[in-house]
Design a protein around this motif. Sequence first.
Motif, PDB file in Angstrom:
ATOM      1  N   GLN A 176      38.893 -37.470  -2.474  1.00  0.00           N
ATOM      2  CA  GLN A 176      37.953 -36.381  -2.700  1.00  0.00           C
ATOM      3  C   GLN A 176      37.393 -35.926  -1.366  1.00  0.00           C
ATOM      4  O   GLN A 176      37.006 -36.743  -0.535  1.00  0.00           O
ATOM      5  CB  GLN A 176      36.819 -36.847  -3.619  1.00  0.00           C
ATOM      6  N   TRP A 177      37.350 -34.582  -1.203  1.00  0.00           N
ATOM      7  CA  TRP A 177      36.911 -33.985   0.055  1.00  0.00           C
ATOM      8  C   TRP A 177      35.855 -32.932  -0.220  1.00  0.00           C
ATOM      9  O   TRP A 177      35.946 -32.196  -1.202  1.00  0.00           O
ATOM     10  CB  TRP A 177      38.093 -33.336   0.777  1.00  0.00           C
ATOM     11  N   ASP A 178      34.843 -32.845   0.655  1.00  0.00           N
ATOM     12  CA  ASP A 178      33.885 -31.741   0.592  1.00  0.00           C
ATOM     13  C   ASP A 178      34.614 -30.470   0.995  1.00  0.00           C
ATOM     14  O   ASP A 178      35.517 -30.504   1.826  1.00  0.00           O
ATOM     15  CB  ASP A 178      32.711 -31.986   1.544  1.00  0.00           C
ATOM     16  N   TYR A 179      34.212 -29.337   0.415  1.00  0.00           N
ATOM     17  CA  TYR A 179      34.985 -28.120   0.631  1.00  0.00           C
ATOM     18  C   TYR A 179      34.676 -27.358   1.916  1.00  0.00           C
ATOM     19  O   TYR A 179      35.369 -26.436   2.256  1.00  0.00           O
ATOM     20  CB  TYR A 179      34.877 -27.172  -0.564  1.00  0.00           C
ATOM     21  N   GLY A 180      33.674 -27.688   2.671  1.00  0.00           N
ATOM     22  CA  GLY A 180      33.348 -26.955   3.900  1.00  0.00           C
ATOM     23  C   GLY A 180      34.310 -27.284   5.024  1.00  0.00           C
ATOM     24  O   GLY A 180      34.626 -28.444   5.267  1.00  0.00           O
TER      25      GLY A 180
END
Length: 152
Positions: free
Chosen positions: A47-51
């Motif tokens: 899972q990755w933050d979208y920024g």
Amino acid sequence: MRRSTGERKPAWLRSFIPEPNLSHLVTRKCAGCGQYIIEDRENIWQQWDYGIIQGENLTVAVILGRPLTRVTWITAARQPRLTNVCGTAGLKPDGRYLAAHECGRMRISVEPYKPPRRERPPGQPWGGPDLEPDELAEFTRVWNLPCEALRT
């Protein structure tokens, strides 16, 4: 009617991640904190933050010790490819990255991803290198030769 809590999905994520059936990347809300995340479901689900992290934010991410993945745009497929980096090894100052999502921690960046422009619009001439008139004449002569003449 029940009202949705949390944040709204950024519009640029729709163009960043194509149809879920065509890509191993999926956008969804995190069950723990309610933030939108990018989930990579290829081998090990991550899972990755979208920024998008680049420039000074890259330094912040390294100092905070957040795991990073490099974003490479595949122009032909019109979708991103994620490549994990190990610590500071493999980091490029001009690269674009996503930080690993950690519930309860603030995102390092909320900058949208802007895919690179196409190298040239379809249907437009390439332009190519500048050829001398004699080089162009030789190319035209060889181009017009039958295949049998080229083999000898």
